[in-house]
Design a protein around this motif. Structure first.
Motif, PDB file in Angstrom:
ATOM      1  N   LEU A  38       0.829  -1.309  -0.024  1.00  0.00           N
ATOM      2  CA  LEU A  38       0.117  -0.151   0.006  1.00  0.00           C
ATOM      3  C   LEU A  38       1.085   1.243   0.168  1.00  0.00           C
ATOM      4  CD1 LEU A  38      -2.827  -1.103   2.501  1.00  0.00           C
ATOM      5  CD2 LEU A  38      -3.095  -1.016  -0.151  1.00  0.00           C
ATOM      6  N   SER A  39       2.230   1.151  -0.010  1.00  0.00           N
ATOM      7  CA  SER A  39       3.216   2.191   0.077  1.00  0.00           C
ATOM      8  C   SER A  39       3.526   2.710  -1.296  1.00  0.00           C
ATOM      9  CB  SER A  39       4.389   1.696   0.940  1.00  0.00           C
ATOM     10  OG  SER A  39       5.046   0.932  -0.055  1.00  0.00           O
ATOM     11  N   ASN A  40       4.043   3.833  -1.366  1.00  0.00           N
ATOM     12  CA  ASN A  40       4.430   4.428  -2.680  1.00  0.00           C
ATOM     13  C   ASN A  40       5.917   3.826  -3.193  1.00  0.00           C
ATOM     14  OD1 ASN A  40       2.100   5.990  -3.015  1.00  0.00           O
ATOM     15  ND2 ASN A  40       3.153   7.580  -1.737  1.00  0.00           N
ATOM     16  N   ALA A  41       6.419   2.966  -2.460  1.00  0.00           N
ATOM     17  CA  ALA A  41       7.497   2.247  -2.630  1.00  0.00           C
ATOM     18  C   ALA A  41       7.586   1.543  -4.009  1.00  0.00           C
ATOM     19  CB  ALA A  41       8.250   1.411  -1.479  1.00  0.00           C
ATOM     20  N   ILE A  42       8.746   1.363  -4.723  1.00  0.00           N
ATOM     21  CA  ILE A  42       8.945   0.525  -5.880  1.00  0.00           C
ATOM     22  C   ILE A  42       9.322  -0.727  -5.319  1.00  0.00           C
ATOM     23  CG2 ILE A  42      10.119  -0.155  -7.564  1.00  0.00           C
ATOM     24  CD1 ILE A  42      11.056   2.904  -7.827  1.00  0.00           C
ATOM     25  N   LYS A  43       8.358  -1.835  -5.558  1.00  0.00           N
ATOM     26  CA  LYS A  43       8.349  -3.364  -4.990  1.00  0.00           C
ATOM     27  C   LYS A  43       9.137  -4.112  -6.152  1.00  0.00           C
ATOM     28  CE  LYS A  43       4.670  -1.295  -3.182  1.00  0.00           C
ATOM     29  NZ  LYS A  43       3.886  -0.265  -3.647  1.00  0.00           N
ATOM     30  N   VAL A  44      10.316  -4.868  -5.618  1.00  0.00           N
ATOM     31  CA  VAL A  44      10.920  -5.597  -6.458  1.00  0.00           C
ATOM     32  C   VAL A  44      10.854  -7.093  -5.779  1.00  0.00           C
ATOM     33  CG1 VAL A  44      12.883  -5.934  -7.796  1.00  0.00           C
ATOM     34  CG2 VAL A  44      12.436  -3.663  -7.074  1.00  0.00           C
ATOM     35  N   PRO A  45       9.906  -7.988  -6.152  1.00  0.00           N
ATOM     36  CA  PRO A  45       8.903  -7.603  -7.056  1.00  0.00           C
ATOM     37  C   PRO A  45       7.601  -7.359  -6.283  1.00  0.00           C
ATOM     38  CG  PRO A  45       8.778  -9.984  -6.761  1.00  0.00           C
ATOM     39  CD  PRO A  45      10.082  -9.329  -5.864  1.00  0.00           C
ATOM     40  N   ASP A  46       6.606  -6.791  -6.936  1.00  0.00           N
ATOM     41  CA  ASP A  46       5.358  -6.730  -6.188  1.00  0.00           C
ATOM     42  C   ASP A  46       4.588  -7.878  -5.986  1.00  0.00           C
ATOM     43  OD1 ASP A  46       4.203  -7.117  -8.394  1.00  0.00           O
ATOM     44  OD2 ASP A  46       3.384  -5.232  -8.814  1.00  0.00           O
ATOM     45  N   ALA A  47       3.408  -7.920  -5.251  1.00  0.00           N
ATOM     46  CA  ALA A  47       2.706  -9.192  -4.813  1.00  0.00           C
ATOM     47  C   ALA A  47       2.301 -10.050  -6.040  1.00  0.00           C
ATOM     48  CB  ALA A  47       1.559  -8.909  -4.090  1.00  0.00           C
ATOM     49  N   ALA A  48       1.852  -9.346  -7.183  1.00  0.00           N
ATOM     50  CA  ALA A  48       1.437  -9.993  -8.297  1.00  0.00           C
ATOM     51  C   ALA A  48       2.546 -10.750  -8.968  1.00  0.00           C
ATOM     52  CB  ALA A  48       0.801  -8.926  -9.248  1.00  0.00           C
ATOM     53  N   LEU A  49       3.651 -10.008  -9.231  1.00  0.00           N
ATOM     54  CA  LEU A  49       4.690 -10.671  -9.832  1.00  0.00           C
ATOM     55  C   LEU A  49       5.429 -11.750  -9.083  1.00  0.00           C
ATOM     56  CD1 LEU A  49       6.687  -7.543 -11.462  1.00  0.00           C
ATOM     57  CD2 LEU A  49       5.313  -9.455 -12.685  1.00  0.00           C
TER      58      LEU A  49
END
Length: 227
Positions: A38-49
């Motif tokens: 829910l944050s604005n952070a870049i996720k590596v990876p995000d939940a979907a990936l």
């Protein structure tokens, strides 16, 4: 991290790739992942990936009715020649499961049972894999996929470990480095940016680098001689 006047936050996951982590630490993990997503952070990876990278997704992408949606008819026909059989057990009826198990029993060395884990050293082979699947409850079966073993043609190479080296027959795996980037449902980048060649002794079943079995291999191209 500052980029000009902007603050940039990046979250890089080094855990959460093993199903047991979700069993043992689910409540804490759930709250942490929800906060990050829910944050604005870049996720590596995000939940979907992260879900897309799971073993379970491999079985979906190996189905002709799935991969043919993204390829031309000619490309689909070519891919069919190299796709191996895989089974998931989510919605499999008991009668069908018994048929698959019977085939596994007849040729145990031709299959590998894969838990939904990454990092190497997790697969179950031969008799061990057969017994694990045979004794699993219907709910426990969903933690695995069953895959037909890839039959490779070993090639001689030299494995180097520090000051030691050994010439032996090896199996290879060639894959791509990719970059995928998006915001919500918008895909902004999806590119192949390089290649990875992994190698292991042909006598070894596992090939994970982190597991201490596989190695990285350099790419070499031989030019054909001009007549």
């Amino acid at each position: 991290m500052k980029l000009g006047k902007e603050t940039v936050e990046i979250v890089y996951y080094r855990s959460g790739y093993r199903s047991q982590e979700y069993v043992d630490q689910w409540e804490n993990l759930k709250k942490t992942m929800e906060t990050i997503e829910l944050s604005n952070a870049i996720k590596v990876p995000d939940a979907a990936l992260k879900l897309f990278n799971s073993k379970r997704m491999q079985t979906e992408l190996s189905k002709e009715e799935v991969f043919s949606k993204y390829l031309t008819k000619e490309e689909s026909e070519m891919l069919k020649l190299s796709v191996i059989r895989q089974w998931e057990f989510d919605d499999m009826k008991e009668e069908q499961f018994r048929e698959v198990l019977k085939e596994f029993e007849k040729a145990k060395d031709n299959f590998v049972l894969k838990p939904n884990c990454e990092g190497g050293g997790n697969n179950l082979w031969g008799e061990e894999g057969y017994r694990a699947l045979e004794q699993a409850t219907p709910n426990e079966r969903t933690m695995y996929i069953l895959m037909e073993k890839i039959q490779t043609k070993p090639i001689e190479n030299v494995l180097i470990d520090g000051s030691k080296h050994e010439k032996t027959l090896c199996d290879y795996e060639v894959s791509n480095f990719g970059i995928i980037q998006g915001r919500g449902k918008e895909l902004t980048k999806n590119e192949i940016v390089g290649h990875l060649i992994r190698i292991k002794p042909s006598t070894e079943r596992e090939g994970g680098i982190l597991a201490g079995v596989g190695s990285l291999c350099a790419w070499a191209r031989e030019e054909e001689e001009q007549e």
